[in-house]
Write a protein that holds these residues in place. Sequence first.
Motif, PDB file in Angstrom:
ATOM      1  N   SER A 215       0.831  -1.216   0.000  1.00 42.78           N
ATOM      2  CA  SER A 215       0.000   0.000   0.000  1.00 42.78           C
ATOM      3  C   SER A 215       0.857   1.255   0.000  1.00 42.78           C
ATOM      4  O   SER A 215       0.412   2.316  -0.434  1.00 42.78           O
ATOM      5  N   ASN A 216       2.100   1.151   0.461  1.00 35.46           N
ATOM      6  CA  ASN A 216       2.909   2.370   0.622  1.00 35.46           C
ATOM      7  C   ASN A 216       3.240   3.062  -0.706  1.00 35.46           C
ATOM      8  O   ASN A 216       3.220   4.285  -0.805  1.00 35.46           O
ATOM      9  N   LEU A 219       0.311   4.799  -2.262  1.00 38.98           N
ATOM     10  CA  LEU A 219       0.003   5.945  -1.391  1.00 38.98           C
ATOM     11  C   LEU A 219       1.004   7.077  -1.625  1.00 38.98           C
ATOM     12  O   LEU A 219       0.614   8.234  -1.848  1.00 38.98           O
ATOM     13  N   ALA A 222       0.699   8.723  -5.058  1.00 42.33           N
ATOM     14  CA  ALA A 222      -0.474   9.603  -5.128  1.00 42.33           C
ATOM     15  C   ALA A 222      -0.223  10.899  -4.365  1.00 42.33           C
ATOM     16  O   ALA A 222      -0.509  11.991  -4.854  1.00 42.33           O
ATOM     17  N   LEU A 223       0.336  10.783  -3.176  1.00 36.99           N
ATOM     18  CA  LEU A 223       0.576  11.987  -2.367  1.00 36.99           C
ATOM     19  C   LEU A 223       1.571  12.920  -3.050  1.00 36.99           C
ATOM     20  O   LEU A 223       1.427  14.142  -2.993  1.00 36.99           O
ATOM     21  N   PRO A 312       2.190   1.008   7.093  1.00 38.92           N
ATOM     22  CA  PRO A 312       1.582   2.049   6.257  1.00 38.92           C
ATOM     23  C   PRO A 312       1.288   3.373   6.977  1.00 38.92           C
ATOM     24  O   PRO A 312       1.501   4.443   6.404  1.00 38.92           O
ATOM     25  N   THR A 315       4.524   5.094   7.485  1.00 42.33           N
ATOM     26  CA  THR A 315       4.956   5.662   6.204  1.00 42.33           C
ATOM     27  C   THR A 315       4.248   6.988   5.958  1.00 42.33           C
ATOM     28  O   THR A 315       4.883   7.995   5.640  1.00 42.33           O
ATOM     29  N   ALA A 316       2.920   6.975   6.118  1.00 43.46           N
ATOM     30  CA  ALA A 316       2.140   8.186   5.821  1.00 43.46           C
ATOM     31  C   ALA A 316       2.525   9.329   6.759  1.00 43.46           C
ATOM     32  O   ALA A 316       2.702  10.467   6.318  1.00 43.46           O
ATOM     33  N   LEU A 383      -4.345   1.374   8.387  1.00 44.16           N
ATOM     34  CA  LEU A 383      -4.528   2.542   7.522  1.00 44.16           C
ATOM     35  C   LEU A 383      -5.995   2.972   7.462  1.00 44.16           C
ATOM     36  O   LEU A 383      -6.290   4.127   7.177  1.00 44.16           O
ATOM     37  N   ALA A 387      -7.464   6.757   7.179  1.00 42.05           N
ATOM     38  CA  ALA A 387      -8.237   7.220   6.021  1.00 42.05           C
ATOM     39  C   ALA A 387      -9.531   7.906   6.458  1.00 42.05           C
ATOM     40  O   ALA A 387     -10.087   8.718   5.727  1.00 42.05           O
ATOM     41  N   SER A 418      -4.019  14.192   2.275  1.00 37.23           N
ATOM     42  CA  SER A 418      -5.326  13.544   2.089  1.00 37.23           C
ATOM     43  C   SER A 418      -5.698  13.452   0.624  1.00 37.23           C
ATOM     44  O   SER A 418      -4.954  13.867  -0.241  1.00 37.23           O
TER      45      SER A 418
END
Length: 418
Positions: A215-216, A219, A222-223, A312, A315-316, A383, A387, A418
């Motif tokens: 998922s990282n 993610l 996208a970020l 995750p 990471t975020a 995550l 979210a 986000s």
Amino acid sequence: MDCCAQLGLLPVEDALLRMQQQLIPVQETEWVDVALALDRVLAEAVLASINVPASDNSAMDGYALRGADAQTDGALFEVIGQSLAGHPFCFAAQQGAASALGSMQAVRIMTGAMIPAGADTVVMQENVTRTGETLQLNTAVVTGDNIRRAGEDIKIGSEILSQGHRISALDIGLLASLGIARVKVWRKLRIAVLSTGDELLPPGAPHNADKIYDSNRPLLCALLQRLAVEVKDVGIVADDLPALRTAFTQAMQWADLVISSGGVSVGDADYTKAVLAELGEIDFWKIAMKPGKPFAFGRLGAGWFVGLPGNPVSTAVTYHQLVVPAVRYLAGEKTLELMQLSAIAEQRLKKQPGRMDFQRGILINDQGVNRVVSAGSQSSGVLSSMAKANCYIRLEAERGTVQPGETVTVIPFDKFIS
Ligand code: AMP
Ligand code: MG
């Protein structure tokens, strides 16, 4: 000695400072069309080449006249013509070709239209009675009313946007209002993203209970789009020395910054550290933050490297708190503040003193009072609760468990997370 130092942990602010001390912002510039400049960073200040508005104009639909003539109600004026937006009143077309409005004369004027020479006041149409070409004031007026002055919004020569400013959609409107077609910006950063771990599967692969989906990388990719950078997805790299060496070598040849996740924890079986030690000069830090303690930063080839913890949520959070400021700095941006608010904790928030905690929360404004609740599980692997969140609840390192009713600092999520 504070609690972070005792535990051998690096405070978040110190980590940010250390990164900024090493990073060198991008040097190359390019010209881009204003329509394509969203989120780009200005390489030079933009100055106004015109006044906005360009001339004195009317703020109302009504009549332009000389304020000195309009000090008593009932005064009578002769309407000698009209001024519309884009079609100013033309004295030359008048009989006798005066160059300015005379005594007891008025010009019908619409919002945004130029004030005719000699006029200094606009009377709202609601405050007059018009019969044919005669105008009668229903009320005395104040000289200067209802006029937007030339340069009132922006003065010619003034700085509109500063060097190092990231261009917003509103800025694009502002630049367009000045007739500016192109701006000089720093070139886009090139950022490569990869995930490490033998357990990782790409989205779309058959499900396998021994493995987890990566998922990282989706993610982070996208970020990063929110930062107007060029992103290269290097894929999933196995915990294998040659594979890691090949992936990092390729990534660093292209990228200003390589971001990897996984394999930076102490005592990890992964080979990431060994490969990075070969290819670059990377520091492995233990940051005084939760989630996200392990974090790596340093030089890789001609660029830089950040290594994020694999969970995750870690990471975020490390991406947002540590990587976003670093990328913005590298991109040439000057101001990097995050908005912070105070809120009342509606629930007990479990915490141990020692690390700055970035709990994921839901902030609501209840009749003018900010209140915050936990977004759910605070585990760094979950995550789904992040979210659902719309903010961090940032709890200071030395703080312990928060009781309901205590005031906490809240950082609303911005477009970078986000
Ligand atoms: P690591 O930092 O490599 O020790 O990984 C810590 C935890 O995060 C492990 O449970 C990993 O399986 C998980 N993890 C690592 N990388 C990813 C990823 N790209 N996507 C989802 N989970 C990951
Ligand atoms: Mg791993």
